[in-house]
Enzyme design. Structure first.
Site, PDB file in Angstrom:
ATOM      1  N   HIS A  37       1.025  -1.363   0.126  1.00 61.77           N
ATOM      2  CA  HIS A  37       0.038  -0.097  -0.058  1.00 61.77           C
ATOM      3  C   HIS A  37       0.822   1.300   0.055  1.00 61.77           C
ATOM      4  O   HIS A  37       0.638   2.222  -0.604  1.00 61.77           O
ATOM      5  CB  HIS A  37      -0.726   0.038   1.116  1.00 61.77           C
ATOM      6  N   GLY A 147      -2.999  -1.993  -7.076  1.00 60.71           N
ATOM      7  CA  GLY A 147      -1.957  -3.008  -6.933  1.00 60.71           C
ATOM      8  C   GLY A 147      -2.167  -3.965  -8.192  1.00 60.71           C
ATOM      9  O   GLY A 147      -3.332  -4.476  -8.170  1.00 60.71           O
ATOM     10  N   SER A 186      -2.612  -8.156   3.205  1.00 62.76           N
ATOM     11  CA  SER A 186      -3.053  -7.864   4.563  1.00 62.76           C
ATOM     12  C   SER A 186      -3.647  -9.413   5.060  1.00 62.76           C
ATOM     13  O   SER A 186      -3.190  -9.570   6.235  1.00 62.76           O
ATOM     14  CB  SER A 186      -4.491  -6.985   4.427  1.00 62.76           C
TER      15      SER A 186
END
Ligand code: PAF
Length: 280
Positions: A37, A147, A186
């Site tokens: 990120h 991304g 994540s």
């Protein structure tokens, strides 16, 4: 760094920035921020006057209730990381702020949202498209950064922008990997140490597939990649695909004229991981 939770307040400040010809780069996230990120934020900072990051765990893009419940929520830490990285604005709305009414919108992206993630996660891309459209309407960015790890998502966002004639430039950014090649996600924090040690096999398999391309048939490579990954009992493969990047249609041989991409989705224990790599 300014933090907003209200759509109205953010939108009025964004309109003011735009009226002063200040360029806005936007990085949409669901929080639990990692270096991937932050690399999107850095790119936004390099290319815009102001960088805006949203943090919103979007319930309507989860097709699995347990996945939504277990999704890491680390707002304070995320804001600290963003401030340190030089983010200008954070938008962190509540679910009620984003969805005061039931969402009825149904998008159809043709083939793009029916295969791979679309097939295995029904409703996921519709929920993703609804929130991205809404975030674009609120944040009115000049450029938005996504991304390439979620490659199919990136293709669908490009289509969403085209369909709705949204005046934003969508920029796809390279996958950021851990030292052993695992794509940053994540969800990686949910892997046990044992699962984490096996997770590198996804990257190794992609590298092997890329290396073998054009030396074996597409079918042979798919079959052997499946065997490699399935040799780990902790892994449950959802799909391994070799597709044309533009259409996301499977390629049957190496004569396809466009760029070709390898994509893998699997469960490692209870954690669903995806990764991809361009062959050419
Ligand atoms: O990629 C993500 O984190 C999410 O799908 C996004 C784009 C922030 C929409 O909720």
């Amino acid at each position: 760094m300014k933090i907003y939770t209200s759509i109205k307040e953010l939108q009025s400040d964004v309109l003011d920035l735009r009226s002063r010809e200040i360029s806005i780069g936007f990085v949409p996230t669901m929080g639990a921020l990692h270096k991937g990120h932050l690399s999107l934020l850095q790119r936004s900072k390099d290319e815009n006057d102001i960088s805006l990051c949203s943090i919103f765990v979007n319930p309507i893009q989860f097709n699995n209730k347990q996945d939504l419940e277990k999704y890491p929520r680390t707002l304070e830490e995320d804001c600290r990381k963003l401030e340190q990285a030089g983010c200008d604005i954070v938008f962190a709305p509540s679910v009620d702020e984003m969805y005061p009414e039931e969402v009825k919108m149904q998008y159809d992206f043709g083939h793009l949202d029916k295969v791979m993630e679309g097939k295995h996660r029904p409703g996921h891309f519709n929920g993703m498209a609804v929130v991205v459209k809404k975030l674009f309407d609120i944040c009115i960015p000049h450029r938005a950064y996504f991304g390439e790890k979620d490659f199919q998502q990136l293709m669908i966002v490009r289509e969403l922008v085209k369909m709705n004639k949204i005046p934003v430039t969508v920029i796809g950014c390279a996958i950021i990997r851990e030292d052993d090649g695992l794509a940053m996600s994540s969800r990686n924090t949910r892997l046990s140490p044992h699962e984490r040690s096996i997770a590198t096999e996804i990257y190794k398999t992609l590298l092997w597939m890329r290396h073998q391309a054009e030396q074996r048939t597409v079918e042979e490579i798919l079959q052997q990649a499946r065997q490699k990954l399935a040799s780990h009992p902790e892994i449950k493969i959802e799909y391994i695909e070799i597709v044309d990047e533009e259409t996301l249609l499977p390629v049957s041989d190496w004569n396809s004229s466009g760029n070709i991409r390898l994509l893998i989705a699997l469960f490692l224990g209870e954690v669903r991981l995806i990764d991809n790599m361009r062959i050419r």
